[in-house]
Design a protein around this motif. Structure first.
Motif, PDB file in Angstrom:
ATOM      1  N   SER A   4       0.935  -1.149  -0.028  1.00 26.97           N
ATOM      2  CA  SER A   4       0.027   0.092  -0.189  1.00 26.97           C
ATOM      3  C   SER A   4       1.066   1.330  -0.020  1.00 26.97           C
ATOM      4  O   SER A   4       1.851   1.327   0.667  1.00 26.97           O
ATOM      5  CB  SER A   4      -0.692   0.040   1.353  1.00 26.97           C
ATOM      6  N   GLN A  36     -14.265   6.110   8.688  1.00 22.25           N
ATOM      7  CA  GLN A  36     -14.815   5.797   7.118  1.00 22.25           C
ATOM      8  C   GLN A  36     -15.092   6.896   6.316  1.00 22.25           C
ATOM      9  O   GLN A  36     -15.000   7.047   5.142  1.00 22.25           O
ATOM     10  CB  GLN A  36     -16.235   4.724   7.162  1.00 22.25           C
ATOM     11  N   PRO A  39     -11.472  10.263   3.631  1.00 25.03           N
ATOM     12  CA  PRO A  39     -10.858   9.442   2.510  1.00 25.03           C
ATOM     13  C   PRO A  39      -9.390   9.380   2.536  1.00 25.03           C
ATOM     14  O   PRO A  39      -8.836   8.660   2.013  1.00 25.03           O
ATOM     15  CB  PRO A  39     -11.458  10.403   1.324  1.00 25.03           C
ATOM     16  N   ASP A  40      -8.727  10.426   3.610  1.00 18.57           N
ATOM     17  CA  ASP A  40      -7.118  10.357   3.522  1.00 18.57           C
ATOM     18  C   ASP A  40      -6.659   9.744   4.434  1.00 18.57           C
ATOM     19  O   ASP A  40      -5.434   9.736   4.669  1.00 18.57           O
ATOM     20  CB  ASP A  40      -6.694  11.832   3.365  1.00 18.57           C
ATOM     21  N   ILE A  42      -5.912   6.217   5.246  1.00 18.53           N
ATOM     22  CA  ILE A  42      -6.042   5.094   4.331  1.00 18.53           C
ATOM     23  C   ILE A  42      -6.293   3.651   5.032  1.00 18.53           C
ATOM     24  O   ILE A  42      -7.085   2.782   4.687  1.00 18.53           O
ATOM     25  CB  ILE A  42      -4.570   4.906   3.515  1.00 18.53           C
ATOM     26  N   GLN A  43      -5.591   3.183   5.979  1.00 22.27           N
ATOM     27  CA  GLN A  43      -6.015   2.225   6.948  1.00 22.27           C
ATOM     28  C   GLN A  43      -5.918   2.761   8.418  1.00 22.27           C
ATOM     29  O   GLN A  43      -5.155   3.815   8.807  1.00 22.27           O
ATOM     30  CB  GLN A  43      -4.674   1.258   6.896  1.00 22.27           C
ATOM     31  N   ASP A 107      -5.204  -8.617   1.023  1.00 21.70           N
ATOM     32  CA  ASP A 107      -6.571  -8.597   0.765  1.00 21.70           C
ATOM     33  C   ASP A 107      -7.346  -8.982   2.344  1.00 21.70           C
ATOM     34  O   ASP A 107      -7.084  -9.899   2.803  1.00 21.70           O
ATOM     35  CB  ASP A 107      -7.164  -9.569  -0.176  1.00 21.70           C
ATOM     36  N   SER A 109     -10.530  -8.563   3.153  1.00 20.60           N
ATOM     37  CA  SER A 109     -11.895  -8.571   3.053  1.00 20.60           C
ATOM     38  C   SER A 109     -12.434  -9.535   3.962  1.00 20.60           C
ATOM     39  O   SER A 109     -13.758  -9.368   4.614  1.00 20.60           O
ATOM     40  CB  SER A 109     -12.560  -8.924   1.551  1.00 20.60           C
ATOM     41  N   ASN A 208     -10.416  -0.398   9.471  1.00 21.92           N
ATOM     42  CA  ASN A 208     -11.066   0.011   8.266  1.00 21.92           C
ATOM     43  C   ASN A 208      -9.730   0.051   7.282  1.00 21.92           C
ATOM     44  O   ASN A 208      -8.899   1.108   7.594  1.00 21.92           O
ATOM     45  CB  ASN A 208     -11.638   1.359   8.567  1.00 21.92           C
ATOM     46  N   LYS A 210      -8.244   0.791   3.594  1.00 21.75           N
ATOM     47  CA  LYS A 210      -8.298   1.086   2.101  1.00 21.75           C
ATOM     48  C   LYS A 210      -7.039   0.933   1.547  1.00 21.75           C
ATOM     49  O   LYS A 210      -5.974   0.753   2.221  1.00 21.75           O
ATOM     50  CB  LYS A 210      -8.553   2.427   2.182  1.00 21.75           C
ATOM     51  N   VAL A 211      -6.814   0.431   0.174  1.00 22.84           N
ATOM     52  CA  VAL A 211      -5.695   0.090  -0.471  1.00 22.84           C
ATOM     53  C   VAL A 211      -5.556   1.158  -1.662  1.00 22.84           C
ATOM     54  O   VAL A 211      -6.509   1.732  -2.061  1.00 22.84           O
ATOM     55  CB  VAL A 211      -5.530  -1.357  -0.821  1.00 22.84           C
TER      56      VAL A 211
END
Length: 211
Positions: A4, A36, A39-40, A42-43, A107, A109, A208, A210-211
């Motif tokens: 990432s 959530q 947006p910036d 990321i994780q 991943d 998920s 949470n 995001k990648v």
């Protein structure tokens, strides 16, 4: 899967009051909902140290740039944390800024449940060597399919580093602890580190990614 593209992090241990442990866990669940909308960020991970006294939690979040980290520090999660600190926490919180030296995010998920937090204190003369060791460990981590998330962090202006990683289950965590990265770390600890690696098992409360 490519690593990432994050370069900065926040590392925030939270020492809970003994009678507010469930409330801190609940706070992290609400923090997950708030983050959530960032947006910036990321994780973001909220975790609890296993079998630790005093009861301690950890927030770890990552960012691509200082703009995102700054926005998070002035956002709703940080605002809520500071507003509730006196009621929930025995001390702090101590918010440490970190640089992401290397990372690998697969991943997630299906969820991450277990983790490790490893603190490293380099000898003054071996700071660069520890930095090189951690960045050089990335290919070994990439060969561990059960290590779903792995970060090597440096705390600028200090000789302190951290490894934080996450797994789907305890079998993945055990495999990592018995793997080549851990073997190399402990084999070189006396040469590189001022103190032995501080390894704590952690359990994920909310995440949470995001990648």
């Amino acid at each position: 899967m490519p690593s990432s593209e994050v370069s900065l992090a926040l590392f925030v241990p939270l020492i809970a009051k003994t009678d507010r442990v469930d409330d801190v866990a609940g706070f992290l669940g609400k923090g997950y909902e708030l983050v959530q909308a960032e947006p910036d960020t990321i994780q973001w991970f909220g975790a609890k140290y296993d079998d630790h006294t005093p009861p301690t939690f950890l927030i770890l979040d990552t960012f691509r740039a200082e703009e995102g980290r700054g926005a998070h520090l002035t956002g709703k999660v940080a605002e809520a944390l500071l507003a509730n600190a006196d009621a929930l926490l025995a001390a702090g919180p101590e918010i440490a800024k970190a640089v992401v030296l290397a990372n690998n995010v697969r991943d997630t998920s299906a969820g991450v449940k277990n983790g490790l937090r490893v603190l490293l204190e380099a000898k003054p003369e071996t700071v660069e060597a520890v930095r090189e060791f951690l960045t050089g460990a990335l290919p070994l981590v990439e060969d561990e399919p059960e290590t779903l998330v792995w970060y090597a962090l440096e705390f600028p202006g200090t000789n302190r580093f951290a490894i934080v990683d996450f797994f789907a289950d305890d079998a993945g965590r055990t495999a990592h602890l018995n793997g080549e990265v851990a073997e190399a770390l402990f084999a070189n600890a006396d040469m590189l580190l001022a103190t032995p690696p501080d390894v704590k098992k952690i359990s994920v409360v909310a995440a949470n990614v995001k990648v």
